[in-house]
Design a protein around this motif. Structure first.
Motif, PDB file in Angstrom:
ATOM      1  N   VAL A  87     -14.014  64.714  23.518  1.00  0.00           N
ATOM      2  CA  VAL A  87     -13.835  65.372  22.214  1.00  0.00           C
ATOM      3  C   VAL A  87     -14.966  66.158  22.410  1.00  0.00           C
ATOM      4  O   VAL A  87     -15.633  65.811  23.208  1.00  0.00           O
ATOM      5  CB  VAL A  87     -14.211  63.987  21.424  1.00  0.00           C
ATOM      6  CG1 VAL A  87     -14.776  64.431  19.858  1.00  0.00           C
ATOM      7  CG2 VAL A  87     -12.864  63.359  20.976  1.00  0.00           C
ATOM      8  N   ASP A  88     -14.651  67.640  21.608  1.00  0.00           N
ATOM      9  CA  ASP A  88     -15.757  68.281  21.984  1.00  0.00           C
ATOM     10  C   ASP A  88     -16.693  67.882  20.754  1.00  0.00           C
ATOM     11  O   ASP A  88     -16.886  68.368  19.131  1.00  0.00           O
ATOM     12  CB  ASP A  88     -15.391  70.153  21.417  1.00  0.00           C
ATOM     13  CG  ASP A  88     -16.346  71.269  21.705  1.00  0.00           C
ATOM     14  OD1 ASP A  88     -17.479  70.406  21.599  1.00  0.00           O
ATOM     15  OD2 ASP A  88     -16.203  72.327  21.479  1.00  0.00           O
ATOM     16  N   TRP A  89     -17.421  67.534  20.175  1.00  0.00           N
ATOM     17  CA  TRP A  89     -18.912  66.922  19.684  1.00  0.00           C
ATOM     18  C   TRP A  89     -19.238  67.473  18.520  1.00  0.00           C
ATOM     19  O   TRP A  89     -19.374  68.017  17.415  1.00  0.00           O
ATOM     20  CB  TRP A  89     -19.628  65.909  19.681  1.00  0.00           C
ATOM     21  CG  TRP A  89     -18.997  64.821  20.459  1.00  0.00           C
ATOM     22  CD1 TRP A  89     -18.479  63.926  21.473  1.00  0.00           C
ATOM     23  CD2 TRP A  89     -18.024  63.306  19.498  1.00  0.00           C
ATOM     24  NE1 TRP A  89     -18.143  62.918  21.992  1.00  0.00           N
ATOM     25  CE2 TRP A  89     -17.381  62.341  20.614  1.00  0.00           C
ATOM     26  CE3 TRP A  89     -17.552  63.693  18.370  1.00  0.00           C
ATOM     27  CZ2 TRP A  89     -17.086  61.766  19.425  1.00  0.00           C
ATOM     28  CZ3 TRP A  89     -17.484  62.610  17.152  1.00  0.00           C
ATOM     29  CH2 TRP A  89     -16.920  61.194  18.462  1.00  0.00           C
TER      30      TRP A  89
ATOM     31  N   LYS B 135     -12.369  70.209  26.433  1.00  0.00           N
ATOM     32  CA  LYS B 135     -13.247  69.896  25.029  1.00  0.00           C
ATOM     33  C   LYS B 135     -11.751  69.995  24.003  1.00  0.00           C
ATOM     34  O   LYS B 135     -11.672  71.361  23.855  1.00  0.00           O
ATOM     35  CB  LYS B 135     -14.521  70.310  24.711  1.00  0.00           C
ATOM     36  CG  LYS B 135     -14.830  70.027  26.133  1.00  0.00           C
ATOM     37  CD  LYS B 135     -16.661  69.160  26.067  1.00  0.00           C
ATOM     38  CE  LYS B 135     -17.005  70.653  25.510  1.00  0.00           C
ATOM     39  NZ  LYS B 135     -18.403  71.531  25.664  1.00  0.00           N
ATOM     40  N   TRP B 136     -11.585  69.698  22.562  1.00  0.00           N
ATOM     41  CA  TRP B 136     -11.038  69.906  21.699  1.00  0.00           C
ATOM     42  C   TRP B 136     -11.915  69.225  20.081  1.00  0.00           C
ATOM     43  O   TRP B 136     -12.522  68.199  20.405  1.00  0.00           O
ATOM     44  CB  TRP B 136      -9.524  69.077  21.928  1.00  0.00           C
ATOM     45  CG  TRP B 136      -9.391  67.753  21.449  1.00  0.00           C
ATOM     46  CD1 TRP B 136     -10.220  66.411  22.453  1.00  0.00           C
ATOM     47  CD2 TRP B 136      -8.911  66.805  20.043  1.00  0.00           C
ATOM     48  NE1 TRP B 136      -9.577  64.828  21.930  1.00  0.00           N
ATOM     49  CE2 TRP B 136      -9.264  65.485  20.826  1.00  0.00           C
ATOM     50  CE3 TRP B 136      -8.196  67.351  18.582  1.00  0.00           C
ATOM     51  CZ2 TRP B 136      -8.855  64.427  19.945  1.00  0.00           C
ATOM     52  CZ3 TRP B 136      -8.135  66.422  18.014  1.00  0.00           C
ATOM     53  CH2 TRP B 136      -8.213  65.033  19.028  1.00  0.00           C
ATOM     54  N   ALA B 137     -10.975  69.586  19.007  1.00  0.00           N
ATOM     55  CA  ALA B 137     -12.038  68.854  18.020  1.00  0.00           C
ATOM     56  C   ALA B 137     -11.421  69.829  16.787  1.00  0.00           C
ATOM     57  O   ALA B 137     -10.567  70.799  17.286  1.00  0.00           O
ATOM     58  CB  ALA B 137     -13.469  69.966  18.064  1.00  0.00           C
ATOM     59  N   GLN B 138     -10.764  69.248  15.503  1.00  0.00           N
ATOM     60  CA  GLN B 138      -9.372  69.670  14.931  1.00  0.00           C
ATOM     61  C   GLN B 138     -10.445  70.179  13.476  1.00  0.00           C
ATOM     62  O   GLN B 138     -11.610  69.591  13.255  1.00  0.00           O
ATOM     63  CB  GLN B 138      -8.846  69.066  15.018  1.00  0.00           C
ATOM     64  CG  GLN B 138      -8.811  67.394  14.152  1.00  0.00           C
ATOM     65  CD  GLN B 138      -7.476  66.943  14.193  1.00  0.00           C
ATOM     66  OE1 GLN B 138      -7.134  67.862  13.316  1.00  0.00           O
ATOM     67  NE2 GLN B 138      -8.009  65.504  13.844  1.00  0.00           N
ATOM     68  N   ARG B 139      -9.817  70.445  12.941  1.00  0.00           N
ATOM     69  CA  ARG B 139      -9.830  70.578  11.173  1.00  0.00           C
ATOM     70  C   ARG B 139      -8.695  71.682  10.662  1.00  0.00           C
ATOM     71  O   ARG B 139      -6.855  70.638  10.941  1.00  0.00           O
ATOM     72  CB  ARG B 139     -10.652  72.189  10.571  1.00  0.00           C
ATOM     73  CG  ARG B 139     -11.805  72.590  11.133  1.00  0.00           C
ATOM     74  CD  ARG B 139     -13.099  71.821  11.071  1.00  0.00           C
ATOM     75  NE  ARG B 139     -13.896  72.197  11.211  1.00  0.00           N
ATOM     76  CZ  ARG B 139     -15.094  72.259  12.259  1.00  0.00           C
ATOM     77  NH1 ARG B 139     -13.701  71.565  13.102  1.00  0.00           N
ATOM     78  NH2 ARG B 139     -15.909  71.817  13.256  1.00  0.00           N
ATOM     79  N   SER B 140      -8.826  70.994   9.378  1.00  0.00           N
ATOM     80  CA  SER B 140      -7.195  70.399   8.776  1.00  0.00           C
ATOM     81  C   SER B 140      -5.769  71.908   9.541  1.00  0.00           C
ATOM     82  O   SER B 140      -5.047  71.847   9.410  1.00  0.00           O
ATOM     83  CB  SER B 140      -7.197  70.155   7.659  1.00  0.00           C
ATOM     84  OG  SER B 140      -7.500  71.857   7.229  1.00  0.00           O
TER      85      SER B 140
END
Length: 188
Positions: free
Chosen positions: A103-105, A8-13
């Motif tokens: 996606v890691d919601w 699972k993945w997520a991002q910030r700037s």
């Protein structure tokens, strides 16, 4: 041949969150390369089944400031980006995303909703005044009054007195008539 664990993945700037879901992982190995290579391998289960992920991330990463945490259910990676910018996607190559990437919601934040100058990995409640959130309660509870509940029977004092004088106890089948219109229909 090795299998692919769910990732699972997520991002910030400024960072990328990668969570490899692999319970009871053993012999965990991670290799990050500055140009964006992410290689993970481990074994799991009593048969020591090999698992492997080898992906090319969208852009360059800061290997020295990236962190990993191995837990009993998953392995979490906080990968620092070299540039503080949002990526269009996780992988360098376009096209269909592999089925093991999701996606890691729970960690996902849209680009326009990212708070400015706020730490990304800590829960900072800052200046929130919890007393103004109106979460119920509002008034102080009087525990002494709440404990003295003498009105736990459904009958009122007048009903009790009426029952005592007539000796009749109303049943739910009894109907109280108030006038001729309430009289039973004789045609039935």
């Amino acid at each position: 041949m090795s299998r692919h664990p769910s990732v699972k993945w997520a991002q910030r700037s400024d960072v990328l969150y990668l969570t490899v879901e692999l319970p009871d992982a053993q012999d965990v190995k991670l290799k990050l390369e500055p140009e964006g290579k992410f290689h993970f391998s481990a074994t799991a289960g009593s048969e020591k089944i090999p698992y492997e992920v080898d992906i090319d991330l969208f852009d360059e990463i800061d290997v020295n400031n990236s962190k990993a945490s191995v837990g009993s259910r998953n392995i979490c990676y906080l990968v620092k980006k070299t540039e503080n910018k949002w990526w269009d996607r996780l992988l360098k190559q376009g096209g269909k995303t592999p089925v093991f990437l999701k996606v890691d919601w729970d960690k996902w934040v849209d680009e326009d909703e990212e708070p400015e100058n706020q730490p990304t990995s800590d829960m900072d409640f800052g200046d929130i005044d919890f007393s103004k959130l109106n979460m119920g309660g509002g008034e102080a509870l009087d525990f002494d009054a709440a404990g003295n509940d003498d009105d736990d029977e459904s009958d009122t004092e007048e009903e009790d007195a009426a029952e005592a004088s007539t000796g009749n106890v109303l049943d739910t089948k009894d109907v109280v008539s108030t006038g001729p219109k309430d009289a039973p229909d004789s045609k039935a």
